[in-house]
Design a protein around this motif. Structure first.
Motif, mmCIF file in Angstrom:
data_model
loop_
_atom_site.group_PDB
_atom_site.id
_atom_site.type_symbol
_atom_site.label_atom_id
_atom_site.label_comp_id
_atom_site.label_asym_id
_atom_site.label_seq_id
_atom_site.Cartn_x
_atom_site.Cartn_y
_atom_site.Cartn_z
ATOM 1 N N GLU A 1 1.526 -0.808 -0.301
ATOM 2 C CA GLU A 1 0.078 0.221 -0.035
ATOM 3 C C GLU A 1 0.490 1.319 0.135
ATOM 4 O O GLU A 1 1.403 1.683 0.500
ATOM 5 N N LEU A 2 0.469 1.789 -0.888
ATOM 6 C CA LEU A 2 1.761 2.907 -1.215
ATOM 7 C C LEU A 2 0.466 4.376 -1.450
ATOM 8 O O LEU A 2 -0.542 4.188 -1.826
ATOM 9 N N THR A 3 1.075 5.624 -0.443
ATOM 10 C CA THR A 3 -0.006 6.440 0.232
ATOM 11 C C THR A 3 1.089 7.463 -0.862
ATOM 12 O O THR A 3 2.423 7.937 -0.874
ATOM 13 N N GLU B 1 -3.118 4.985 -2.754
ATOM 14 C CA GLU B 1 -4.188 6.002 -1.493
ATOM 15 C C GLU B 1 -3.982 7.325 -1.884
ATOM 16 O O GLU B 1 -2.638 7.158 -1.212
ATOM 17 N N PHE B 2 -4.079 7.899 -2.859
ATOM 18 C CA PHE B 2 -4.590 8.613 -3.560
ATOM 19 C C PHE B 2 -4.535 10.193 -1.585
ATOM 20 O O PHE B 2 -6.433 9.939 -2.043
ATOM 21 N N TYR B 3 -4.445 10.440 -1.745
ATOM 22 C CA TYR B 3 -4.942 12.151 -0.518
ATOM 23 C C TYR B 3 -4.749 13.060 -1.044
ATOM 24 O O TYR B 3 -3.447 13.422 -1.494
ATOM 25 N N ILE C 1 -0.531 12.387 7.570
ATOM 26 C CA ILE C 1 0.065 11.757 6.325
ATOM 27 C C ILE C 1 1.584 11.154 6.338
ATOM 28 O O ILE C 1 2.215 12.126 6.467
ATOM 29 N N ARG C 2 2.052 9.899 6.351
ATOM 30 C CA ARG C 2 3.588 9.634 5.429
ATOM 31 C C ARG C 2 3.283 8.711 4.467
ATOM 32 O O ARG C 2 3.386 8.341 3.940
ATOM 33 N N HIS D 1 7.336 19.380 7.468
ATOM 34 C CA HIS D 1 6.583 17.831 7.908
ATOM 35 C C HIS D 1 6.514 16.504 7.340
ATOM 36 O O HIS D 1 6.381 15.653 8.039
ATOM 37 N N PHE D 2 7.569 16.737 6.618
ATOM 38 C CA PHE D 2 8.056 15.150 5.916
ATOM 39 C C PHE D 2 9.482 14.826 5.730
ATOM 40 O O PHE D 2 9.917 14.763 4.638
#
Length: 196
Positions: A10-12, A67-69, A80-81, A111-112
């Motif tokens: 699962e890749l965000t 999974e797109f946000y 989100i990570r 943040h990232f």
């Protein structure tokens, strides 16, 4: 031979950018798939509350779940990570590219910053609205220059309304995201920025 025994990784994917630059329209276009009549169909309306927008694909004989946000996610985007970050701007609005270079780059760095191998793509949206000679328009060379200045791994442009280059952007994004599951990672080599 396909890898059927494992659950797909699962890749965000997180889309960041100002309101109105076309992130939701881009995601709507992706939901249409690659059918030949996809560009003639009306784009579905996506609701922010339905995030993440999930796409199951197969790449290199292996299944993946993306999974797109986007910034309008019900979950704060800073929590989100992501596996990949896409910084989005609107080609006919130069101020949105300036905002990516100032505000959104800062968000990524603050943040990232937990993972230096986190790939970042700069994506110009609303390509169909580019008009020659309009000083407000961002030309491809400017977008590429900003991507290089920000040390982005990829640069691309597309039009979600017409579908122009959306498939190519998605393929490049999918390959970059899938590479994050390997030992090498999805980050490009220094000085390698791709213009699509």
């Amino acid at each position: 031979m396909p890898d059927l025994g494992l659950d797909p990784p699962e890749l965000t994917i997180l889309l960041l950018g100002d309101s109105g630059v076309g992130k939701s329209t881009f995601l709507s276009r992706l939901t249409c798939g690659s059918a030949k009549d996809a560009t003639t169909q009306p784009l579905p309306q996506l609701r922010d509350l339905d995030q993440p927008f999930v796409f199951d694909i197969s790449l290199w004989n292996r299944p993946y779940r993306f999974e797109f946000y986007d910034t309008a996610s019900p979950t704060s985007y800073s929590l989100i990570r992501p596996s990949v970050i896409i910084l989005c701007y609107s080609i006919p609005h130069r101020s949105s590219l300036t905002s990516v270079h100032t505000r959104w780059k800062y968000e990524v760095e603050t943040h990232f910053n937990y993972d230096e191998s986190l790939p970042v793509m700069l994506l110009g949206l609303k390509r169909d609205l580019r008009r020659e000679g309009d000083p407000e328009m961002v030309i491809p060379q400017e977008g590429l220059r900003v991507a290089q200045e920000m040390r982005c791994d990829r640069y691309a442009e597309c039009s979600a309304v017409t579908g122009e280059l959306c498939r190519e952007v998605f393929e490049d994004l999918a390959k970059t995201a899938a590479m994050t599951t390997t030992a090498k990672g999805g980050k490009s080599e220094p000085t390698n920025c791709v213009l699509m």
